[in-house]
Design an enzyme around this catalytic site. Structure first.
Site, PDB file in Angstrom:
ATOM      1  N   VAL A 376      -4.149  33.867   2.061  1.00  0.00           N
ATOM      2  CA  VAL A 376      -4.696  34.986   1.302  1.00  0.00           C
ATOM      3  C   VAL A 376      -5.923  35.575   1.989  1.00  0.00           C
ATOM      4  O   VAL A 376      -6.091  36.800   2.045  1.00  0.00           O
ATOM      5  CB  VAL A 376      -5.026  34.532  -0.138  1.00  0.00           C
ATOM      6  CG1 VAL A 376      -5.785  35.621  -0.897  1.00  0.00           C
ATOM      7  CG2 VAL A 376      -3.745  34.164  -0.884  1.00  0.00           C
ATOM      8  N   ASP A 377      -6.799  34.723   2.516  1.00  0.00           N
ATOM      9  CA  ASP A 377      -8.036  35.208   3.127  1.00  0.00           C
ATOM     10  C   ASP A 377      -7.754  36.077   4.342  1.00  0.00           C
ATOM     11  O   ASP A 377      -8.380  37.128   4.541  1.00  0.00           O
ATOM     12  CB  ASP A 377      -8.924  34.025   3.515  1.00  0.00           C
ATOM     13  CG  ASP A 377     -10.378  34.250   3.122  1.00  0.00           C
ATOM     14  OD1 ASP A 377     -10.687  35.291   2.536  1.00  0.00           O
ATOM     15  OD2 ASP A 377     -11.200  33.357   3.392  1.00  0.00           O
ATOM     16  N   ASP A 378      -6.829  35.650   5.203  1.00  0.00           N
ATOM     17  CA  ASP A 378      -6.485  36.463   6.371  1.00  0.00           C
ATOM     18  C   ASP A 378      -5.782  37.747   5.963  1.00  0.00           C
ATOM     19  O   ASP A 378      -5.936  38.779   6.627  1.00  0.00           O
ATOM     20  CB  ASP A 378      -5.609  35.663   7.333  1.00  0.00           C
ATOM     21  CG  ASP A 378      -6.437  34.841   8.294  1.00  0.00           C
ATOM     22  OD1 ASP A 378      -6.944  35.419   9.266  1.00  0.00           O
ATOM     23  OD2 ASP A 378      -6.608  33.636   8.059  1.00  0.00           O
ATOM     24  N   ARG A 452     -13.601  36.920  -2.610  1.00  0.00           N
ATOM     25  CA  ARG A 452     -13.278  37.839  -1.516  1.00  0.00           C
ATOM     26  C   ARG A 452     -12.053  38.698  -1.871  1.00  0.00           C
ATOM     27  O   ARG A 452     -11.973  39.866  -1.480  1.00  0.00           O
ATOM     28  CB  ARG A 452     -13.026  37.053  -0.232  1.00  0.00           C
ATOM     29  CG  ARG A 452     -14.322  36.486   0.359  1.00  0.00           C
ATOM     30  CD  ARG A 452     -14.058  35.528   1.502  1.00  0.00           C
ATOM     31  NE  ARG A 452     -13.382  36.181   2.600  1.00  0.00           N
ATOM     32  CZ  ARG A 452     -13.976  36.979   3.486  1.00  0.00           C
ATOM     33  NH1 ARG A 452     -15.275  37.222   3.377  1.00  0.00           N
ATOM     34  NH2 ARG A 452     -13.305  37.509   4.481  1.00  0.00           N
TER      35      ARG A 452
END
Length: 630
Positions: A376-378, A452
């Site tokens: 998810v972060d990438d 984020r």
């Protein structure tokens, strides 16, 4: 001050421009200490691959990291040293053949190991490495039977109850433990002198797993499930072994690694050997070649074995930060980076689909070689990077639509976002007698990912602030804020990181600075500011699950803290000004704080120094200050 900010930003931007590869990505090192260097030497010697230049180089790097007391540390302020890393270093240096037990440095290391409990007190993965290379007795049992891989997903506990990071390392371990495999060569050193009591080596008494009444009940349930499988026990066992083998083989990336991780690839190689596959088999040859391709060079020109590469992560964050600083989306540096990122979006299904079956692929992975293991972060970082081109580039538009749908589909039932997989935080998994199971086997919602993701949705999409996904994410952060106002960040160090992610995310979706969540977080950040105007947090925060100051400031921690305060403030407060002053005065600083880990893997086992962070986050924070307060 604005003139000085512009000067510093231009210096950082120029550095970043010069470091970009011709293909558009940034290949800054993903550094994780010495453990991977040690294990690479052990792997090469076990396979009898005499790559002497590499082995010598890795050995020299390991030696340079040794402390005066003979130990090796995971991070600068770790008390005394790290037992598991010291065992790994001692073993690797002996196995390299370039050092012997009588040398002063190895005598000191041996003394540290024995004083601190010997091999018996090392962590589980160290013991497994020692067992598979013939230095330690395998236990009578491994707490996760190989037949568990055959249990259906509908069973209360099954192989897919674990996180993908856990599974990809567990699969080869299950094969190795089942086979009680070990391999020695003519160069294998003798480590009996690292045991406090000789019988620990001879009988394997020290390789135990903690048991509890709850675990015994769970173990009984698993065994009942296995017994219900159709077929003779021997047939079921053979089928489970083949399933586990195929689980590994079907997840080998095009470059030859197992989901791009060093640890899983290392373990896979030994697991395949235990199944009778030759050392010269193309799968093993390619895997070793792929690991070698992940080697980076330090400032002394010495090789470091990266745990993985961070090219997609570096590139997405840097391209976003550059655009925030005013670099046009039409600038060649941004165009090249975004072209690279568009090629790296995933079109294949990975393990994430097990718990998210109705979603289509659309995420991004972390490393250069990643094609089936998105996170998810990438994904949100890459979407931020291409956001400004969505209306003028049809490729960006397609990637955008697929990416957003994938990110939204990955929200956990509890309202937060995980890293790799949806709803893989079963409380039952915590009952397994596996050391640090909560890090190794689960992928829970966390404040850094949730914050984020909210920041991305609030700043870059037209979703209403009352959209159910946003509201549930905000509610999760409300429920998981610490009493002191901070949030724990799972993938960074640690409370400063989580608080930065949460505060910037909450502000992006319309939570006001006067809201108690924000005001408590701001108060906490101000309270922990150092006298020099900066911020710094120790990796011991991650170990102890409470904030522990570093007693020194770092560029990255300062940038996170100041960026959070900027998001929560209508004017440049004294805390913000002092933090910005620290960044401006220390932007080119080179000391141990520059190299101090800012990322976390498994608490107490490895921490990450991202070489890109000293550029990414100061650029981002100074750009946000200039944009908001100029």
């Amino acid at each position: 001050m604005n003139e000085k900010i512009t000067t510093r930003l231009n210096e950082l931007i120029e550095k970043v421009r010069n470091d970009q590869s011709p293909e558009g990505y940034w290949n800054y090192t993903f550094e994780t200490g010495i453990s991977t260097d040690c294990y690479m030497i052990i792997l090469l010697r076990s396979l009898e691959i005499d790559d002497e230049n590499l082995i010598k180089g890795l050995s020299e790097r390991i030696v340079r990291k040794q402390q005066e007391n003979g130990a090796w540390k995971l991070f600068h302020d770790e008390p005394n040293g790290n037992l598991s890393d010291t065992i790994g270093a001692y073993y690797a240096l002996l196995y390299s053949g370039y050092y012997n037990k009588n040398e002063p440095r190895l005598r000191l290391a041996r003394q540290f190991i024995k004083t601190n409990g010997g091999i018996d007190k090392s962590h589980m993965l160290t013991k497994i490495m020692l067992a598979l290379t013939g230095q330690y007795k395998w236990p009578v049992f491994f707490p996760i039977p190989i037949e568990m891989i055959l249990l259906p997903v509908s069973f209360p506990i099954n192989f897919y109850s674990f996180s993908v990071y856990g599974r990809v390392n567990l699969a080869p371990i299950m094969i190795l433990a089942n086979k009680k495999f070990s391999i020695k060569t003519s160069k294998t050193p003798d480590l009996k002198d690292l045991f406090i009591h000789r019988e620990e080596f001879e009988h394997g008494h020290s390789f135990r797993f903690r048991e509890s009444e709850e675990w015994r009940s769970l173990s009984s349930l698993i065994n009942q499930g296995i017994k219900s499988l159709i077929g003779l026990p021997s047939h079921v066992h053979q089928l489970a072994t083949e399933y586990t083998k195929q689980y590994m083989l079907s997840r080998i990336e095009p470059d030859g690694t197992l989901l791009s991780y060093f640890s899983s690839t290392f373990l896979m190689i030994f697991a395949l050997l235990s199944l009778g596959i030759s050392k010269s088999d193309p799968i093993i040859v390619n895997a070793v070649k792929a690991l070698k391709s992940m080697i980076s060079r330090d400032i002394n020109g010495l090789p470091h074995m990266q745990f993985t590469t961070a090219n997609v992560w570096n590139t997405s964050l840097l391209t976003y930060a550059l655009q925030e600083s005013g670099i046009s989306s039409d600038d060649i540096v941004v165009k090249k980076a975004n072209n690279y990122l568009l090629k790296k979006q995933h079109y294949k299904y990975g393990d994430w689909v097990i718990h998210n079956p109705s979603a289509l692929p659309g995420g991004w992975g972390f490393s250069e070689s990643n094609t089936i293991h998105p996170d998810v972060d990438d994904a949100t970082a890459s979407l931020r990077s291409i956001a400004r081109n969505v209306r003028k580039d049809w490729r960006c538009r397609q990637a955008w639509d697929r990416g957003i749908q994938w990110v939204l589909s990955m929200q956990n039932d509890d309202g937060g976002w995980p890293a790799f997989e949806k709803n893989t935080n079963s409380k039952i998994v915590h009952l397994f007698p596996v050391e640090k199971a909560e890090y190794f086997l689960t992928d829970p919602s966390c404040a850094d990912l949730t914050g984020r993701t909210l920041e991305f949705l609030g700043m870059y999409t037209n979703l209403s602030k009352t959209h159910p996904s946003i509201k549930r994410g905000v509610d999760w952060l409300l429920k998981n804020q610490e009493r002191n106002g901070s949030w724990y960040g799972r993938w960074g160090i640690c409370y400063i990181y989580g608080t930065w992610g949460a505060v910037t995310g909450l502000r992006a979706v319309g939570i006001l600075p006067t809201d108690p969540m924000i005001s408590k977080a701001v108060k906490w950040l101000k309270e922990i500011q150092n006298s020099d105007g900066g911020w710094g947090e120790s990796c011991q925060s991650d170990l102890n699950k409470k904030y522990i100051p570093l007693n020194a400031s770092t560029l990255t921690h300062t940038a996170w803290a100041v960026d959070a305060l900027i998001a929560a403030s209508d004017k440049p407060t004294r805390s913000i000004q002092r933090g910005v002053d620290y960044l401006l005065e220390n932007i080119h600083k080179e000391d141990w704080t520059t190299n101090y880990p800012k990322g976390a893997g498994m608490a107490g086992d490895f921490y990450i120094h991202y070489h890109s962070y000293r550029y990414i986050f100061p650029i981002l924070t100074l750009a946000h200050y200039r944009k908001k307060f100029s």
